[in-house]
Design an enzyme around this catalytic site. Structure first.
Site, mmCIF file in Angstrom:
data_model
loop_
_atom_site.group_PDB
_atom_site.id
_atom_site.type_symbol
_atom_site.label_atom_id
_atom_site.label_comp_id
_atom_site.label_asym_id
_atom_site.label_seq_id
_atom_site.Cartn_x
_atom_site.Cartn_y
_atom_site.Cartn_z
ATOM 1 N N LYS A 126 0.799 -1.154 -0.069
ATOM 2 C CA LYS A 126 -0.076 0.060 0.030
ATOM 3 C C LYS A 126 0.777 1.222 -0.100
ATOM 4 O O LYS A 126 1.769 1.160 0.611
ATOM 5 C CB LYS A 126 -0.952 0.116 1.229
ATOM 6 N N SER A 133 -9.531 1.743 2.939
ATOM 7 C CA SER A 133 -8.629 2.610 2.291
ATOM 8 C C SER A 133 -7.805 1.896 1.542
ATOM 9 O O SER A 133 -7.164 2.290 0.538
ATOM 10 C CB SER A 133 -8.073 3.613 3.115
ATOM 11 N N SER A 183 -9.748 -0.646 6.973
ATOM 12 C CA SER A 183 -9.287 -0.677 5.958
ATOM 13 C C SER A 183 -8.577 -1.893 5.098
ATOM 14 O O SER A 183 -8.161 -1.891 4.191
ATOM 15 C CB SER A 183 -8.227 0.654 5.844
#
Length: 454
Positions: free
Chosen positions: A81, A159, A183
């Protein structure tokens, strides 16, 4: 409805294929990198690390040929990420407001630990700006399309949006993400994956772009519980001591407050089906009130940890570059500006008391059980076009998962949908530090859901 399943097999299966000579690490990584350029993978990555990933794969192939015993993740494609520092690169965290800031001087410890495992880190994945939404829409870098529906472009969840789609499309065996309010678990649920939110203190957060220092958790998603545990062992630099157990005799609590409200039809049917399968397998499923869940909204006001702590991180950026922020993210961060130090200390005091009360309520149960999110993934267009629809969906997506972050607990999201349904997540949760025991529960429940333990 569903797209063709292009996901990579589980790590154990891949390892067996490589040992038999059916494929190589280099072939797997080359295929992942080529697929990352296809239209289905549009917006999944913000940066590819092709040369480094291929070098790791070739090194693993050479070591295997020489008879070297490889670490479990060696030579396999993983994604990172884009909130983790990679030496020499500016960490964007899904934004453009940071693009002129200095590059990272060193890898984040979790990235370094994956490199020490000789994992092939194929690239950085797209995300909600500054990790501040469960929806996954990004106006700067585009929004990765959920891999589960070929007809309708649906949200990936956030996210860790690109992380989820990278695994669902077979571009990675696992996606390193983060979980502040859900997330990891939200995109895992919406994409039919397994997400593991460990206890926050288990993995260092150094080198991770901060949203909320109170709640941020470093963790990952993959195809199955075992694969999540392999990644967790690497990033925590210590495997969990998981003692496997059968499903029969597990005692699971289903809260009747908040988490079952407003389920859409697909989620409600999938959850009921899962409960029936677990009961037939000898699991003791008990309803409990757990009315403390209804207190979270009041106790986490004003602002809430994420807004208050994110404002501290972004105060200068907001003052000078607010026009470069996603307006929805900027508005949520700005909620933290008027919160006083006294109010902030009060947030911590109330949370500490709430955690103690809930931990007492959960004694004697092996895990909490509920849907991960109350809905299947809605279309991107509907939420992109309307602030009202966006914030309503965001609140629902985060509702169940955030309770476990507030508890400082640990949780797994497991897929529980039927083959002809959009993905639905089943969340198993427990208190802080209970990761190993919860992992054993998740393995047993996963076997039942897959038909092995019924």
């Amino acid at each position: 409805m569903s797209m063709k399943n292009t996901a990579l097999p589980r790590i154990e299966v891949l390892r067996a294929q490589i040992r038999r000579g059916d494929t190589t690490h280099e072939a797997l990584v080359s295929r992942a990198l080529a697929s990352a350029e296809l239209p289905a993978a549009r917006h999944v990555f913000t940066r590819l690390h092709a040369d480094a990933a291929l070098a790791a794969a070739r090194h693993a192939d050479a070591a295997l040929k020489a008879g070297v015993q490889l670490p479990p993740l060696a030579g396999l494609p993983l994604s990172i990420k884009d909130l983790y520092d990679v030496a020499g690169e500016t960490t964007l965290a899904g934004s453009v407001a940071c693009r002129d800031e200095p590059p990272a001087a060193a890898d984040a410890p979790v990235v370094a630990r994956l490199r020490q495992q000789s994992a092939a880190l194929v690239g950085k994945t797209n995300m909600t700006e500054f990790a501040f939404s469960g929806v996954g829409i990004n106006p700067h870098h585009g929004t990765p399309r959920n891999a589960a529906d070929a007809q309708v472009a649906r949200i990936p969840g956030g996210s860790s949006s690109g992380a989820a789609v990278s695994v669902a499309l077979g571009l990675a065996v696992a996606g390193l993400g983060s979980d502040t309010g859900g997330s990891i678990r939200i995109p895992a649920a919406l994409n039919g994956l397994v997400g593991f939110k460990n206890t926050q203190a288990r993995v260092p957060r150094v080198g991770a772009f901060e949203l909320s220092r109170t709640l941020d958790t470093v963790c990952a998603m993959a195809r199955c519980v075992d694969d999540c545990l392999l990644v967790d062992a690497a990033i925590a630099d210590a495997p969990l001591a998981v003692r496997r157990r059968p499903a029969a005799g597990l005692r699971l609590a289903v809260p009747q407050t908040l988490v079952l409200d407003g389920l859409d039809a697909t989620v409600a049917h999938a959850f009921d089906r899962a409960l029936q399968r677990l009961s037939r397998a000898g699991v003791l499923v008990e309803s409990i009130p757990l009315t403390e869940l209804a207190e979270i909204g009041r106790l986490n006001a004003p602002g809430g940890f994420s807004s208050v702590e994110a404002f501290a991180v972004h105060r200068q950026r907001l003052a000078t570059r607010r026009a470069e922020f996603d307006p929805r993210v900027a508005a949520r961060i700005a909620l933290g500006e008027p919160v006083s130090a006294a109010d902030y200390i009060g947030l911590h005091d109330r949370r500490r008391d709430w955690i103690a009360r809930v931990e007492t309520r959960l004694q004697g149960f092996d895990a909490l059980l509920c849907p991960t999110v109350p809905m299947v993934a809605p279309p991107i267009a509907e939420l992109a076009a309307s602030d009202e629809a966006f914030f309503r969906a965001n609140g629902l997506l985060l509702r169940n998962t955030f309770a476990i972050n507030y508890l400082d607990g640990c949780a797994f999201s497991l897929p529980c949908q039927a083959p002809d349904e959009l993905p639905v997540g089943l969340m198993l949760s427990s208190v802080r530090g209970d990761d190993a025991r919860l992992a054993a529960v998740a393995l047993a429940v996963e076997a039942v859901l897959e038909g092995e333990g019924a």
